[in-house]
Design a protein around this motif. Structure first.
Motif, PDB file in Angstrom:
ATOM      1  N   TYR A 161       0.840  -1.203   0.000  1.00 45.70           N
ATOM      2  CA  TYR A 161       0.000   0.000   0.000  1.00 45.70           C
ATOM      3  C   TYR A 161       0.867   1.242   0.000  1.00 45.70           C
ATOM      4  CZ  TYR A 161      -4.167  -2.747   0.896  1.00 45.70           C
ATOM      5  OH  TYR A 161      -5.199  -3.627   0.772  1.00 45.70           O
ATOM      6  N   ARG A 162       1.918   1.195   0.781  1.00 46.32           N
ATOM      7  CA  ARG A 162       2.784   2.374   0.852  1.00 46.32           C
ATOM      8  C   ARG A 162       3.884   2.216  -0.189  1.00 46.32           C
ATOM      9  NH1 ARG A 162       1.804   1.662   6.486  1.00 46.32           N
ATOM     10  NH2 ARG A 162       0.456   3.318   7.230  1.00 46.32           N
ATOM     11  N   SER A 163       3.577   2.622  -1.406  1.00 45.01           N
ATOM     12  CA  SER A 163       4.567   2.493  -2.473  1.00 45.01           C
ATOM     13  C   SER A 163       4.142   3.353  -3.654  1.00 45.01           C
ATOM     14  CB  SER A 163       4.676   1.037  -2.935  1.00 45.01           C
ATOM     15  OG  SER A 163       3.494   0.641  -3.602  1.00 45.01           O
ATOM     16  N   TYR A 164       5.096   3.643  -4.496  1.00 49.68           N
ATOM     17  CA  TYR A 164       4.791   4.269  -5.784  1.00 49.68           C
ATOM     18  C   TYR A 164       5.643   3.568  -6.828  1.00 49.68           C
ATOM     19  CZ  TYR A 164       4.240   7.550  -9.591  1.00 49.68           C
ATOM     20  OH  TYR A 164       3.955   8.106 -10.814  1.00 49.68           O
ATOM     21  N   HIS A 165       4.995   3.113  -7.919  1.00 53.05           N
ATOM     22  CA  HIS A 165       5.742   2.394  -8.945  1.00 53.05           C
ATOM     23  C   HIS A 165       5.583   3.004 -10.336  1.00 53.05           C
ATOM     24  CE1 HIS A 165       6.930  -0.728  -6.126  1.00 53.05           C
ATOM     25  NE2 HIS A 165       5.672  -0.868  -5.737  1.00 53.05           N
ATOM     26  N   GLY A 166       4.848   4.127 -10.445  1.00 50.76           N
ATOM     27  CA  GLY A 166       4.774   4.777 -11.744  1.00 50.76           C
ATOM     28  C   GLY A 166       3.371   4.900 -12.288  1.00 50.76           C
ATOM     29  N   ASN A 167       3.262   5.647 -13.373  1.00 51.24           N
ATOM     30  CA  ASN A 167       1.979   6.154 -13.836  1.00 51.24           C
ATOM     31  C   ASN A 167       1.601   5.622 -15.226  1.00 51.24           C
ATOM     32  OD1 ASN A 167      -0.239   7.905 -14.223  1.00 51.24           O
ATOM     33  ND2 ASN A 167       1.085   9.473 -15.073  1.00 51.24           N
ATOM     34  N   THR A 168       1.698   4.322 -15.411  1.00 50.30           N
ATOM     35  CA  THR A 168       1.215   3.746 -16.671  1.00 50.30           C
ATOM     36  C   THR A 168       0.347   2.538 -16.331  1.00 50.30           C
ATOM     37  OG1 THR A 168       3.178   2.386 -16.793  1.00 50.30           O
ATOM     38  CG2 THR A 168       3.226   4.450 -18.016  1.00 50.30           C
ATOM     39  N   GLY A 169      -0.066   1.779 -17.270  1.00 54.47           N
ATOM     40  CA  GLY A 169      -0.779   0.558 -16.924  1.00 54.47           C
ATOM     41  C   GLY A 169      -1.946   0.237 -17.814  1.00 54.47           C
ATOM     42  N   PRO A 182      -1.036 -10.822 -25.198  1.00 59.03           N
ATOM     43  CA  PRO A 182      -0.277 -11.446 -24.096  1.00 59.03           C
ATOM     44  C   PRO A 182      -0.222 -10.584 -22.839  1.00 59.03           C
ATOM     45  CG  PRO A 182       1.183 -10.784 -25.900  1.00 59.03           C
ATOM     46  CD  PRO A 182      -0.199 -10.469 -26.334  1.00 59.03           C
ATOM     47  N   ASN A 183      -0.783  -9.384 -22.912  1.00 55.16           N
ATOM     48  CA  ASN A 183      -0.698  -8.475 -21.763  1.00 55.16           C
ATOM     49  C   ASN A 183      -2.041  -8.211 -21.110  1.00 55.16           C
ATOM     50  OD1 ASN A 183       2.128  -7.884 -21.989  1.00 55.16           O
ATOM     51  ND2 ASN A 183       1.613  -6.859 -23.886  1.00 55.16           N
ATOM     52  N   GLU A 184      -3.064  -8.896 -21.525  1.00 56.05           N
ATOM     53  CA  GLU A 184      -4.400  -8.627 -20.979  1.00 56.05           C
ATOM     54  C   GLU A 184      -4.639  -9.477 -19.751  1.00 56.05           C
ATOM     55  OE1 GLU A 184      -7.799  -7.153 -24.063  1.00 56.05           O
ATOM     56  OE2 GLU A 184      -7.211  -9.231 -24.099  1.00 56.05           O
ATOM     57  N   TYR A 185      -4.668  -8.857 -18.614  1.00 58.43           N
ATOM     58  CA  TYR A 185      -4.896  -9.585 -17.369  1.00 58.43           C
ATOM     59  C   TYR A 185      -6.128  -9.013 -16.710  1.00 58.43           C
ATOM     60  CZ  TYR A 185      -0.319 -11.307 -18.315  1.00 58.43           C
ATOM     61  OH  TYR A 185       0.740 -11.898 -18.929  1.00 58.43           O
ATOM     62  N   ALA A 186      -7.106  -9.876 -16.492  1.00 55.92           N
ATOM     63  CA  ALA A 186      -8.341  -9.393 -15.899  1.00 55.92           C
ATOM     64  C   ALA A 186      -8.155  -9.169 -14.409  1.00 55.92           C
ATOM     65  CB  ALA A 186      -9.461 -10.399 -16.140  1.00 55.92           C
ATOM     66  N   ARG A 187      -7.333 -10.022 -13.816  1.00 58.23           N
ATOM     67  CA  ARG A 187      -7.094  -9.876 -12.381  1.00 58.23           C
ATOM     68  C   ARG A 187      -5.699  -9.317 -12.228  1.00 58.23           C
ATOM     69  NH1 ARG A 187      -7.329 -15.455  -9.816  1.00 58.23           N
ATOM     70  NH2 ARG A 187      -6.165 -16.050 -11.654  1.00 58.23           N
ATOM     71  N   GLY A 188      -5.391  -8.871 -11.049  1.00 55.52           N
ATOM     72  CA  GLY A 188      -4.035  -8.384 -11.060  1.00 55.52           C
ATOM     73  C   GLY A 188      -3.355  -8.062  -9.770  1.00 55.52           C
ATOM     74  N   HIS A 189      -3.845  -7.054  -9.089  1.00 56.64           N
ATOM     75  CA  HIS A 189      -2.966  -6.470  -8.082  1.00 56.64           C
ATOM     76  C   HIS A 189      -3.510  -6.627  -6.667  1.00 56.64           C
ATOM     77  CE1 HIS A 189      -0.131  -4.670 -10.907  1.00 56.64           C
ATOM     78  NE2 HIS A 189      -1.187  -4.652 -11.702  1.00 56.64           N
ATOM     79  N   VAL A 190      -2.638  -7.106  -5.798  1.00 54.18           N
ATOM     80  CA  VAL A 190      -2.976  -7.328  -4.393  1.00 54.18           C
ATOM     81  C   VAL A 190      -1.989  -6.494  -3.580  1.00 54.18           C
ATOM     82  CG1 VAL A 190      -3.067  -9.070  -2.581  1.00 54.18           C
ATOM     83  CG2 VAL A 190      -3.663  -9.702  -4.936  1.00 54.18           C
ATOM     84  N   HIS A 191      -2.485  -5.878  -2.521  1.00 54.22           N
ATOM     85  CA  HIS A 191      -1.596  -5.031  -1.722  1.00 54.22           C
ATOM     86  C   HIS A 191      -1.489  -5.525  -0.290  1.00 54.22           C
ATOM     87  CE1 HIS A 191      -2.438  -2.507  -5.195  1.00 54.22           C
ATOM     88  NE2 HIS A 191      -1.288  -1.925  -4.922  1.00 54.22           N
ATOM     89  N   VAL A 192      -0.328  -5.304   0.286  1.00 54.68           N
ATOM     90  CA  VAL A 192      -0.091  -5.651   1.691  1.00 54.68           C
ATOM     91  C   VAL A 192       0.544  -4.449   2.390  1.00 54.68           C
ATOM     92  CG1 VAL A 192       0.219  -8.135   1.279  1.00 54.68           C
ATOM     93  CG2 VAL A 192       2.215  -6.607   1.194  1.00 54.68           C
ATOM     94  N   PHE A 193       0.564  -4.528   3.714  1.00 53.76           N
ATOM     95  CA  PHE A 193       1.327  -3.549   4.483  1.00 53.76           C
ATOM     96  C   PHE A 193       2.739  -4.083   4.701  1.00 53.76           C
ATOM     97  CE2 PHE A 193      -2.967  -2.218   5.743  1.00 53.76           C
ATOM     98  CZ  PHE A 193      -2.857  -0.856   5.464  1.00 53.76           C
TER      99      PHE A 193
END
Ligand code: PLP
Length: 458
Positions: A161-169, A182-193
């Motif tokens: 949660y406490r992070s910055y990785h950039g402004n694209t996606g 090959p880049n289409e992902y319906a699911r994706g990102h999980v965050h932790v502390f």
């Protein structure tokens, strides 16, 4: 400095701005602001109320405007001018390369691009074999994630949660041709502390507890999400914009062990923390851990020409020996960027810049900032390494309630008035000078922070 509008069009939106005239010493701050506000759309901002600070030139740790004001640049711009402003070796290398070959498609081989990759690899761990160049940090992370997904055949990415990785996606998913598929992902990102002892999410009271509990939380997240679905854990080695959160001892090794246990790719984002910022070549050098992919940008050439990239382990690089890597950029390994990377790394080596950052941190910044905290009770926490420090400002030390935005606004105005260009984020001062900063400049800056905190407290 002479204030004159004579060289500028009366209407700053006019299409025919005389570019040569904009280099003239007759330009004022007001001219620059007028042109900016009439024509430039800024990042991360509501545009209407912007009053950008004008910077006209710089050298080392200093910048100046058109009206004769000089500032100590303790922001390193966006924490990227690790080598300081206008380092002559970089400027000469860029000019020399521009006069030889100013641009080149990525498919060709080029000596300067190969040398830049080799130079980066010479400071990376021995499992690293290749460099993929990007235009900056965000697309470095995009491509590292892509590599991890294709390498593992999994799609989820765990980050903090406490992070910055950039402004694209979304650009590649908006793309219509085969490169999208090959880049289409319906699911994706999980965050932790992650670990942040000063405001522990885990009720921890010691660094050991914070490490153990953050790792337990991560392990349970992996298990609950399904280890077979997780391609990568992506972490800033030291989260930067989120607050310079130096990991507690053992945390990064624990993450490495979890990655190994579950076959997950470990990506360390060194975009802000790398290339001298923490007093090491890579920030993870101090934490006895080896990632599978490293992303970099900023400090690799101090942003003199936009560049970033992914350092790739031999194992992951081999995935693409026979299989097409479905990613690419027109300016990947741009010759001006490559020349500046080579010159920057050579200057770092010749001038001992990484060692300087480490020494400055240990002998000057840490003791100086701790002394400030003794004097100013508004400073609730001091943390960092090298030339990468944060002062966390609180209304009182027991509640740790952050100071207000209004307080931070007054502090910023006071620091600028006293001649220091600060990096402020939320309730924090990030003390992030160039890695070439001198002990004298640190002493001047500490004095300015002291005066500004005193003035704002009144
Ligand atoms: N990763 C980190 C840790 C960063 O700090 C940043 C930018 O601040 C990025 C990625 C994105 O880099 P860029 O702005 O070059 O795309």
């Amino acid at each position: 400095m002479v204030a004159s509008h004579a060289t500028l069009p009366a209407d700053p939106t006019a299409a025919t701005v005389d570019i040569a005239a904009t280099a003239s010493s007759a330009i004022t701050n007001a001219d620059a602001v007028a042109l900016d506000r009439a024509n430039v759309f800024h990042s991360w901002s509501a545009q209407g109320s912007l009053k950008p600070l004008v910077i006209a030139g710089g050298s080392g740790s200093a910048v100046w405007d058109h009206d004769g004001r000089t500032y100590l640049d303790f922001s390193s711009q966006l924490v990227n001018t690790n080598i300081g402003h206008q380092h002559p070796k970089l400027i000469a290398a860029i000019a020399q390369q521009a006069s030889t070959l100013a641009t080149l498609a990525p498919a060709h081989a080029s000596h300067v691009r190969g040398t830049a990759a080799a130079k980066i690899l010479s400071h990376a761990p021995s499992n690293m074999e290749k460099v993929f160049f990007t235009n900056g940090g965000a697309d470095a992370n995009e491509n590292a994630i892509r590599m991890a997904r294709l390498h593992t055949g999994r799609d989820k990415v765990i980050s903090r949660y406490r992070s910055y990785h950039g402004n694209t996606g979304s650009a590649i998913v908006a793309t219509g041709d085969w490169r999208r598929i090959p880049n289409e992902y319906a699911r994706g990102h999980v965050h932790v502390f992650g670990p942040y002892l000063y405001r522990s999410e885990f009720w921890a009271e010691t660094p050991e507890q914070e490490t153990e509990r953050a790792l337990h939380h991560l392990r349970r997240t992996i298990q609950c999400e399904g280890p077979q679905s997780i391609a990568a854990i992506l972490l800033e080695t030291v989260p930067g914009t989120a607050g310079i959160l130096v990991p507690t001892p053992g945390y990064l090794q624990g993450v490495r062990e979890l990655c190994d246990e579950y076959g997950i790719v470990m990506i360390l984002d060194e975009v802000m923390a790398g290339f001298g910022r923490t007093g090491d070549w890579f920030a993870f050098d101090a934490f006895d851990v080896t990632p599978d992919l490293i992303t970099f940008a900023k400090g690799v050439n101090s942003g003199y020409v936009p560049v970033g990239g992914v350092v790739i382990s031999g194992e992951i690089a081999a995935t693409f020996d026979e299989r097409v890597f479905p990613g690419g950029l027109t300016y990947s390994g741009h010759p001006l960027a490559a020349a500046s990377v080579v010159a920057s790394i050579e200057a770092f080596e010749e001038e001992g810049i990484v060692g300087n950052a480490s020494r400055i941190g240990r002998d000057h910044l840490e003791p100086g900032l701790r002394a400030l905290a003794e004097k100013h009770s508004v400073i609730g926490d001091v943390r960092g390494r090298g030339v990468f420090w944060a002062l966390e400002l609180v209304q009182d030390r027991s509640s740790k309630t952050p100071v207000t935005a209004e307080y931070m606004g007054r502090l910023k105005a006071e620091l600028l008035r006293l001649g220091l260009l600060p990096f402020l984020a939320d309730n924090r001062i990030h003390v992030v000078p160039p890695a070439v900063v001198t002990a004298e400049e640190i002493a001047t800056a500490l004095n300015i922070y002291d005066q500004a905190l005193t003035a704002v407290a009144r």
